[in-house]
Scaffold this motif. Sequence first.
Motif, PDB file in Angstrom:
ATOM      1  N   ILE A  29      13.310  61.671 -10.195  1.00  0.00           N
ATOM      2  CA  ILE A  29      12.356  62.780 -10.329  1.00  0.00           C
ATOM      3  C   ILE A  29      12.226  63.632  -9.078  1.00  0.00           C
ATOM      4  O   ILE A  29      11.462  64.600  -9.077  1.00  0.00           O
ATOM      5  N   ASN A  30      12.958  63.328  -8.012  1.00  0.00           N
ATOM      6  CA  ASN A  30      12.713  63.982  -6.723  1.00  0.00           C
ATOM      7  C   ASN A  30      12.891  65.498  -6.787  1.00  0.00           C
ATOM      8  O   ASN A  30      12.069  66.253  -6.241  1.00  0.00           O
ATOM      9  N   THR A  31      13.970  65.962  -7.418  1.00  0.00           N
ATOM     10  CA  THR A  31      14.187  67.412  -7.498  1.00  0.00           C
ATOM     11  C   THR A  31      13.093  68.062  -8.336  1.00  0.00           C
ATOM     12  O   THR A  31      12.583  69.139  -7.989  1.00  0.00           O
ATOM     13  N   ILE A  32      12.709  67.411  -9.442  1.00  0.00           N
ATOM     14  CA  ILE A  32      11.616  67.927 -10.276  1.00  0.00           C
ATOM     15  C   ILE A  32      10.321  67.950  -9.467  1.00  0.00           C
ATOM     16  O   ILE A  32       9.518  68.891  -9.571  1.00  0.00           O
ATOM     17  N   PHE A  33      10.109  66.929  -8.664  1.00  0.00           N
ATOM     18  CA  PHE A  33       8.942  66.826  -7.777  1.00  0.00           C
ATOM     19  C   PHE A  33       8.872  68.042  -6.845  1.00  0.00           C
ATOM     20  O   PHE A  33       7.815  68.656  -6.680  1.00  0.00           O
ATOM     21  N   LEU A  34      10.028  68.393  -6.257  1.00  0.00           N
ATOM     22  CA  LEU A  34      10.069  69.526  -5.333  1.00  0.00           C
ATOM     23  C   LEU A  34       9.858  70.851  -6.058  1.00  0.00           C
ATOM     24  O   LEU A  34       9.127  71.727  -5.578  1.00  0.00           O
ATOM     25  N   LEU A  35      10.479  70.999  -7.212  1.00  0.00           N
ATOM     26  CA  LEU A  35      10.313  72.229  -7.986  1.00  0.00           C
ATOM     27  C   LEU A  35       8.874  72.353  -8.490  1.00  0.00           C
ATOM     28  O   LEU A  35       8.311  73.453  -8.548  1.00  0.00           O
ATOM     29  N   GLN A 164       5.865  60.188 -16.095  1.00  0.00           N
ATOM     30  CA  GLN A 164       5.514  60.851 -17.350  1.00  0.00           C
ATOM     31  C   GLN A 164       4.154  60.378 -17.863  1.00  0.00           C
ATOM     32  O   GLN A 164       3.378  61.166 -18.420  1.00  0.00           O
ATOM     33  N   LEU A 165       3.843  59.094 -17.649  1.00  0.00           N
ATOM     34  CA  LEU A 165       2.572  58.545 -18.130  1.00  0.00           C
ATOM     35  C   LEU A 165       1.407  58.874 -17.199  1.00  0.00           C
ATOM     36  O   LEU A 165       0.251  58.921 -17.639  1.00  0.00           O
ATOM     37  N   THR A 166       1.696  59.071 -15.919  1.00  0.00           N
ATOM     38  CA  THR A 166       0.632  59.352 -14.935  1.00  0.00           C
ATOM     39  C   THR A 166       0.857  60.749 -14.346  1.00  0.00           C
ATOM     40  O   THR A 166       0.454  61.739 -14.918  1.00  0.00           O
ATOM     41  N   ASN A 167       1.502  60.804 -13.187  1.00  0.00           N
ATOM     42  CA  ASN A 167       1.895  62.084 -12.596  1.00  0.00           C
ATOM     43  C   ASN A 167       3.064  61.844 -11.639  1.00  0.00           C
ATOM     44  O   ASN A 167       3.429  60.702 -11.356  1.00  0.00           O
ATOM     45  N   LEU A 168       3.639  62.904 -11.119  1.00  0.00           N
ATOM     46  CA  LEU A 168       4.843  62.815 -10.293  1.00  0.00           C
ATOM     47  C   LEU A 168       4.611  62.130  -8.942  1.00  0.00           C
ATOM     48  O   LEU A 168       5.560  61.740  -8.269  1.00  0.00           O
ATOM     49  N   GLY A 169       3.349  61.976  -8.540  1.00  0.00           N
ATOM     50  CA  GLY A 169       3.068  61.394  -7.235  1.00  0.00           C
ATOM     51  C   GLY A 169       3.053  59.877  -7.199  1.00  0.00           C
ATOM     52  O   GLY A 169       3.316  59.267  -6.159  1.00  0.00           O
ATOM     53  N   ALA A 244      20.901  67.266  -8.484  1.00  0.00           N
ATOM     54  CA  ALA A 244      20.950  68.426  -9.372  1.00  0.00           C
ATOM     55  C   ALA A 244      20.986  68.012 -10.839  1.00  0.00           C
ATOM     56  O   ALA A 244      20.658  68.801 -11.726  1.00  0.00           O
ATOM     57  N   LEU A 245      21.386  66.760 -11.092  1.00  0.00           N
ATOM     58  CA  LEU A 245      21.438  66.281 -12.475  1.00  0.00           C
ATOM     59  C   LEU A 245      20.066  66.318 -13.140  1.00  0.00           C
ATOM     60  O   LEU A 245      19.963  66.524 -14.356  1.00  0.00           O
ATOM     61  N   GLN A 246      19.018  66.099 -12.359  1.00  0.00           N
ATOM     62  CA  GLN A 246      17.682  65.999 -12.943  1.00  0.00           C
ATOM     63  C   GLN A 246      17.290  67.275 -13.687  1.00  0.00           C
ATOM     64  O   GLN A 246      17.047  67.232 -14.904  1.00  0.00           O
ATOM     65  N   PRO A 247      17.254  68.433 -13.025  1.00  0.00           N
ATOM     66  CA  PRO A 247      16.904  69.647 -13.775  1.00  0.00           C
ATOM     67  C   PRO A 247      18.015  70.104 -14.723  1.00  0.00           C
ATOM     68  O   PRO A 247      17.741  70.658 -15.792  1.00  0.00           O
ATOM     69  N   PHE A 248      19.281  69.862 -14.343  1.00  0.00           N
ATOM     70  CA  PHE A 248      20.420  70.271 -15.170  1.00  0.00           C
ATOM     71  C   PHE A 248      20.389  69.580 -16.531  1.00  0.00           C
ATOM     72  O   PHE A 248      20.482  70.227 -17.592  1.00  0.00           O
ATOM     73  N   LYS A 257      10.038  68.880 -19.350  1.00  0.00           N
ATOM     74  CA  LYS A 257       8.921  68.017 -18.951  1.00  0.00           C
ATOM     75  C   LYS A 257       9.178  66.553 -19.293  1.00  0.00           C
ATOM     76  O   LYS A 257       8.322  65.701 -19.054  1.00  0.00           O
ATOM     77  N   ALA A 258      10.355  66.247 -19.811  1.00  0.00           N
ATOM     78  CA  ALA A 258      10.675  64.868 -20.224  1.00  0.00           C
ATOM     79  C   ALA A 258      11.133  64.059 -19.012  1.00  0.00           C
ATOM     80  O   ALA A 258      12.312  63.761 -18.843  1.00  0.00           O
ATOM     81  N   TYR A 259      10.175  63.687 -18.154  1.00  0.00           N
ATOM     82  CA  TYR A 259      10.512  62.976 -16.923  1.00  0.00           C
ATOM     83  C   TYR A 259      11.148  61.618 -17.198  1.00  0.00           C
ATOM     84  O   TYR A 259      11.909  61.092 -16.388  1.00  0.00           O
ATOM     85  N   GLY A 260      10.818  61.033 -18.345  1.00  0.00           N
ATOM     86  CA  GLY A 260      11.445  59.768 -18.710  1.00  0.00           C
ATOM     87  C   GLY A 260      12.953  59.913 -18.867  1.00  0.00           C
ATOM     88  O   GLY A 260      13.718  59.018 -18.515  1.00  0.00           O
ATOM     89  N   ILE A 261      13.390  61.070 -19.388  1.00  0.00           N
ATOM     90  CA  ILE A 261      14.819  61.350 -19.509  1.00  0.00           C
ATOM     91  C   ILE A 261      15.445  61.460 -18.130  1.00  0.00           C
ATOM     92  O   ILE A 261      16.564  60.984 -17.884  1.00  0.00           O
ATOM     93  N   ALA A 262      14.729  62.070 -17.189  1.00  0.00           N
ATOM     94  CA  ALA A 262      15.223  62.172 -15.819  1.00  0.00           C
ATOM     95  C   ALA A 262      15.422  60.783 -15.217  1.00  0.00           C
ATOM     96  O   ALA A 262      16.401  60.529 -14.520  1.00  0.00           O
ATOM     97  N   GLY A 263      14.489  59.874 -15.502  1.00  0.00           N
ATOM     98  CA  GLY A 263      14.657  58.501 -15.037  1.00  0.00           C
ATOM     99  C   GLY A 263      15.838  57.826 -15.694  1.00  0.00           C
ATOM    100  O   GLY A 263      16.565  57.056 -15.071  1.00  0.00           O
ATOM    101  N   LEU A 264      16.051  58.126 -16.969  1.00  0.00           N
ATOM    102  CA  LEU A 264      17.189  57.570 -17.691  1.00  0.00           C
ATOM    103  C   LEU A 264      18.504  58.044 -17.088  1.00  0.00           C
ATOM    104  O   LEU A 264      19.468  57.287 -17.005  1.00  0.00           O
TER     105      LEU A 264
END
Length: 413
Positions: A29-35, A164-169, A244-248, A257-264
Amino acid sequence: MLKKPKSIQAVYLYLVSGNTLAASFIWGINTIFLLNAGLTNLEAFAANAFFTLGQVIFEIPTGVIADTYGRRISYLLGCVTLAASTLLYLLMWKIHGPFWGWAASSMLLGLGFTFFSGALEAWLVDALHATNFKGSLDSVFAKGQMVGGTAMLIGSVAGGVIAQLTNLGVPYILRAVVLIINFATAFFLMKDLGFTPNKSREPLKKMKKIFLNSITHGLGNRPVRWLMLAAPFTSGVSIYVFYALQPFLLKLYGNEKAYGIAGLVAAIAASAQIIGGFVAPYLKKLFSKRTTALLSGTFLTAMFLVLVSLTNNFWAVLGLIFLWGLFFAALMPIRQAFINGIIPSEQRATVLSFDSLMGSSGGIFIQPILGKAADVWGYSTSYLISAIFQAGALPFIYLAKRENIKSDIVKGK
């Protein structure tokens, strides 16, 4: 006091798993976190570039600390520094801080990781030699790759789901907690064997001597030099490709907004690392030289990136990234065995840190370039440019192959 190779390996594998688990909570989630904090792609990857700049600046000093005061001290300092800088990173997200704040906190994160790089690997090699280990270093590093991959699998999936269940922090808080646990574990279990820290009354003079010797056995050692010069291309590209894979992929998936997919996504990379570590001892047996395996694998991984750039299907890209990660992971133990076979114990941590520095230096320039390419032309084009950068490593690996050194020969061939 640990006295058996199996005990040494057990501690090494435990610490590798702890390090990777802590780090991987935020990898998905790091790139999503920064964006999410308001940064553009260029700013996000520029922040990552400051992280790698921090690694470049501090790699040698922290490597010298490990070779002067002990690898255990270096590891403990890494736990403390990384935990503190992770919390500072979290604060920057909370307040939507200015870019200079992100740059500073990223450099401190780089400092934390440099205390780890080289120290743990040098501790392992020296301790195994001191306890008369008769096996192959490739196999030990491969186990580390598999254990690290398993920890990454758990941490990255958990980090994405928790975000996804709580927040990015929240995953950043978990990282700091695990690092504190790692500190306590290493404090009691990690002892320097096969290496005696030199707590000289003239520490700066001693550190200067170790640094100069590390240059001699690093860039001054032709086979090591060529692989070090290849590292900026492979390492710099790998950092960008992963983050870059995370947002891509979220864009390809259709729900940003599917952060679980980013973790996957990070979990797919972790699975590739596990299998790559398992494959490494068998992969090297297909070649008479380790450098031949490195040449072939580096070329293949570049081709996988070309295919990623030409593909718009989410599942197809996942498959290609899995193959890219598998080969990338399988090459790492082979490369580690090659380098460790030709550097002396006294400078091992510093030389390995210098090698890590060379890899990080590529990220300083490559990440912002590729981030800007993603802003202007899109992620697909940036992956094509990534493949071109990675191919830049091939001439240097070929030069290392021409040196015909003993540690390049695969035993049993």
